[in-house]
Design a protein around this motif. Structure first.
Motif: not given
Lengths: 426, 474
Positions: B30-36, B432-435
């Motif tokens: 949730t803290e880094k940019a999403p992957g491809m 936005v939330a830990p899964v």
């Protein structure tokens, strides 16, 4: 003390319970109507009730094993012993089959060839509702259950004696348990239709089999609590703690609610749709068996729901055993209500037909249906006596099985988990 | 909970994790940019959401005449979709509530995502009855309240109204349950973040400090909500089944419907959890938390519930014959051999026959096989509702009313569109939330981490006396 001894005192007591049962049955037989309807319906009632308890005990055991439950290990010998009651259960049911072929009883409307010939609905069901299927079904289904009960018992004892370092025996137990579950699911439904639903031979409900099974399930839990409390009072199974009792109490509580859920679903849907072919079942019971009908709900829902709601009530022996007795009698009462009205109706019709003045008798039968009939409208002393007899037989057999193996299964890989099982604090 | 663990149990957390590593692994996505992969998935999901919005707009603007419903078949894809989505929405609460009561440790790996899925599925389900009303802007008429429309009250005798209450209650309690679990995890995220992000998570975590009192209340609340949710899980699909079973329509009016619908709902819910978890664990690299043990356990639940619906299907089929009631017999004859025979075959093949592969351990533990199977089950459960609804309605009491129904592009668009809605919400959730419930998974570390149990265990407690054998010791 892990080795149960079946004392002479216990044997005498249980044998006298059986004596009471036998006496009640003899008395019933000789004070009965010409068809011995009361005698045979009592027999069917108790034979199916206790066989069902044995079946659901096996079901519970296999379900827990499949779910990798750990806590139940200290209780499992009791369920193994219960499950083995399927063997005497089959013997008891064979008597019904002999009666069916010999024409000794008129429990089932469909067994009467003349009636079936004149009844298009029964004719339509004749390829399922017939003596052949009833007998084959009973022997094959209960036979299969017995096979699994014996197999699991044998493996469970094997697990005990051999030091099973890589759990090979337990893995076999898992496989046999898992295989039993679908077989139990399909076969119990089919055989419940034969034994019980076919009493009201015109009527049908897809819920019926699950409903009856839920009733057996709660009864099995109630009997387990009673047995455990008794064994503990004798000094056995001190290792079984309040925590185990609490969990079985939770099962009794939860499945009492589940039973009510099935009861409500079946009743409400039939009431709401108001289709005559279906409502007839409940109409008969509401009109002529109101005490049984409402009593059923009080004993099996209201009582366990309110008593077992509180957590600490599931940990108090007195309260728990008291509730177990109510619920056990309650489900026996439930089976009484499932069986008796249909049997009574059939018997009245047969008696009316065989009477010299068919018209008069039919009129009288119609009249009878709305009045009190001993042993049908309510369980009488003879019914209670018969129940005591069967209960004595059940415990006699169970205790004799309990002596055959240690009460605790130290070879089970979950044994330590069960010993250290804690429900609270969370 | 007892700390004694049987040596036969497999670990549920792999990789010799410390508490800190768990926090890192689960919070960092949730803290880094999403992957491809996430971006691609999101683009697909949001495109489908656009399809939904377009189809919805088309329906509202032109009316439900744009669907292929007719006088005989008044319920088609719309109600099929509704029941399908509601069914999917059962697994989450089952996992979080019933498995909590049963103290199943493997629930902690999947409960958070399953609960989120539940809420999104219920949101999707809720769309269909609303759209089906035609005039969506009058949807508030379904609520009973004193109004100025004359003595115009809702019909309290109707199971459709009970559904309104059942589903809104279910949504509320599920939401509370989900949020309760999220509070400590939001606090964890807050403590790890700065600036605006910290303010947001501070707000959402209700000032959680992790004090003993907080935990104690949190535990009590979880247990109470679990107690409330357990009957709710049963009640929701029971009441959905009443929508059909209270009628006098052969094929609908059958008493086994309530428990059978619940079993089917759990079945489809677990299938959807599998679909999501198989992808999520891969993309977010959570294989050490959602292990093969978890997947296998869920496959067992799928096998169990699939067989339960199998018992119910055959019970219905048998009793329809047994009833001696010709309309009932015909309804089932038509279901199996009528114009919609293919949907019956699809239902049986996907729901009853295909899960039987899970008797084989190798298949239960195969991620690829599980994924395809979960899709099959999802398809099968959709077919089940279609079978119940469309095939039954297509053959009315009056042969002159007999009809056939096939969806228009609008109906297809609405269904595919809700998939877009669902996945959009789910993908946002993973950002936005830990899964995985961080706090809850930590609670099982000492009894299910692979450094404590299983073949690679390195920690041994011998304080439980003899008989307590760790698999690692031999």
């Amino acid at each position: 003390m892990n080795q149960f001894t079946f004392t002479a005192k216990q044997k005498t007591f249980l044998l006298s319970m059986m004596g009471v049962g036998l006496l009640s049955m003899v008395l019933t037989f000789f004070t009965d109507d010409a068809l011995h309807t009361r005698f045979w319906s009592n027999y069917l009632h108790n034979a199916t009730f206790f066989t069902g308890v044995a079946f659901t005990s096996l079901f519970v055991l296999t379900a827990f094993i499949t779910a990798w439950s750990g806590w139940h290990v200290l209780v499992k010998r009791v369920w193994e012993a219960y499950a083995l009651f399927l063997i005497p259960g089959l013997v008891l049911l064979s008597v019904l089959i002999i009666g069916l072929y010999g024409g000794f009883h008129h429990l089932y409307h469909w067994a009467d060839a003349e009636v079936v010939a004149a009844d298009p609905i029964l004719k339509g069901k004749a390829s399922f509702l017939n003596k052949g299927w009833y007998s084959i079904g009973t022997f094959v289904v209960v036979g299969a259950w017995i096979f699994f009960a014996l197999k699991l018992r044998q493996l469970s004892i094997a697990e005990e004696t051999m030091q099973d370092a890589n759990f090979s025996v337990h893995k076999k137990i898992r496989v046999w348990s898992a295989v039993f579950l679908p077989i139990a699911g399909f076969s119990s439904a089919a055989i419940i239709w034969q034994w019980l639903m076919s009493i009201d031979s015109h009527w049908y409900s897809t819920m019926y089999a699950w409903y009856a099974t839920a009733s057996w399930f709660v009864s099995a839990m109630a009997l387990t609590i009673i047995t455990l409390a008794y064994l503990k009072s004798l000094g056995y199974l001190q290792i079984v703690s309040d925590h185990h009792l609490h969990d079985i109490g939770k099962f009794m509580f939860a499945f009492s609610i589940f039973w009510t859920y099935l009861w409500f679903s079946q009743y409400m849907l039939i009431w709401y749709a108001n289709v005559g072919e279906e409502t007839v079942y409940f109409q008969e019971r509401l009109d002529n068996y109101p005490v049984l009908f409402y009593g059923n709900l009080i004993l099996n829902f209201v009582a366990p729901f309110f008593i077992l709601m509180r957590n600490d009530n599931k940990r108090k022996y007195g309260t728990l055993v008291f509730t177990a007795i109510i619920v056990l009698l309650g489900h026996w009462w439930d089976f009484f209500l499932m069986i008796k009205p249909g049997v009574y109706h059939t018997a009245q019709e047969v008696l009316a037909h065989s009477a010299a003045h068919a018209d008069e008798a039919a009129h009288a039968a119609g009249h009878h249906a709305s009045s009190f009939a001993a042993g049908f409208t309510l369980p009488g002393l003879l019914e209670i006596g018969t129940f005591i007899g069967f209960l004595g037989l059940f415990f006699f057999f169970v205790f004799s099985r309990l002596t055959k193996a240690s009460l605790v299964s130290t070879g089970d890989p979950y044994y330590e988990e069960s010993v250290h099982h804690r429900v609270w604090p969370f | 909970m007892s700390a004694v663990v049987s040596p036969i149990r497999e670990p549920l957390i792999e990789g010799n994790k410390t508490y800190h590593q768990i926090t890192e692994d689960i919070c960092s996505p949730t803290e880094k940019a999403p992957g491809m992969a996430w971006v691609m998935a999101f683009l697909v999901a949001i495109s489908l959401l656009a399809v939904y919005i377009f189809s919805l707009g088309w329906t509202v603007w032109n009316g439900i005449g744009t669907w292929d419903l007719n006088r005989t078949i008044g319920w088609g894809w719309d109600i099929t979709n509704f029941v399908w989505w509601v069914g999917i929405g059962h697994a989450g609460t089952l996992i979080s509530a019933i498995l909590l009561l049963f103290r199943q440790k493997w629930r902690t790996g999947v409960n958070r995502a399953a609960e989120a899925m539940t809420i999104f599925a219920v949101v999707c389900a809720g769309q269909f009855p609303l759209i089906h009303m035609g005039r969506v802007w009058l949807a508030f008429f379904i609520f009973p309240y004193p109004n100025t429309r004359g003595p115009l009250w809702v019909n309290f005798n109707s199971p459709l109204l009970w559904d309104v209450f059942a589903i809104s209650t279910y949504l509320t309690v599920s939401l509370l349950f989900w949020y309760t679990g999220l509070v400590p995890d939001f606090a964890t995220l807050r403590d790890r973040s700065k600036g605006f992000r910290r303010k947001i998570y501070n707000l959402f975590s209700f000032g959680w400090t992790g004090a003993g009192k907080h935990w104690q209340r949190w535990e009590s609340l979880s247990l109470i909500l679990a107690g409330l949710s357990t009957p709710l899980v049963l009640s929701v699909h029971t009441i959905v089944s009443f929508d059909f079973a209270t009628s006098v329509i052969p094929g609908w009016h059958t008493t086994i419907f309530p428990p059978y619908f619940v079993a089917g709902a759990i079945f489809s819910g677990f299938a959807m959890v599998q679909t999501l978890m198989v992808i999520t664990r891969k993309i977010l690299k959570l294989q050490q938390y959602i292990t093969l043990e978890h997947i296998e356990s869920m496959n067992k639940v799928i096998l169990l519930t699939g067989t339960m619906v199998g018992v119910a299907y055959l019970t219905e089929l048998f009793i329809s014959w047994y009833s001696g009631y010709i309309y009932e017999q015909y309804a089932f004859y038509n279901r199996v051999l009528g114009p919609y025979w293919w949907s019956y075959v699809g239902m049986m093949a996907c729901n009853v026959i295909s899960p039987q592969f899970f008797w084989v351990k190798k298949y239960r533990r195969s991620v690829v096989f599980t994924f395809f199977m979960s899709i099959f089950v999802n398809i099968g459960m959709w077919f089940e509702r279609f079978v119940i609804i469309a095939t039954t309605l297509a053959r009315d009491y009056l042969p002159s009313s007999w009809s056939y129904y096939a969806p228009t592009w609008v109906e297809i668009g609405l269904f595919v569109g809700t998939l877009g809605l669902f996945f959009t919400l789910y993908l946002i959730f993973t950002r936005v939330a830990p899964v995985i419930a961080v706090a809850e998974i930590k609670s099982i570390l000492k009894s299910a981490g692979d450094q404590y149990v299983g073949p690679n265990a390195t920690h041994h407690h011998d304080d439980h006396g003899k008989g307590k054998v760790h698999a690692g010791t031999h």
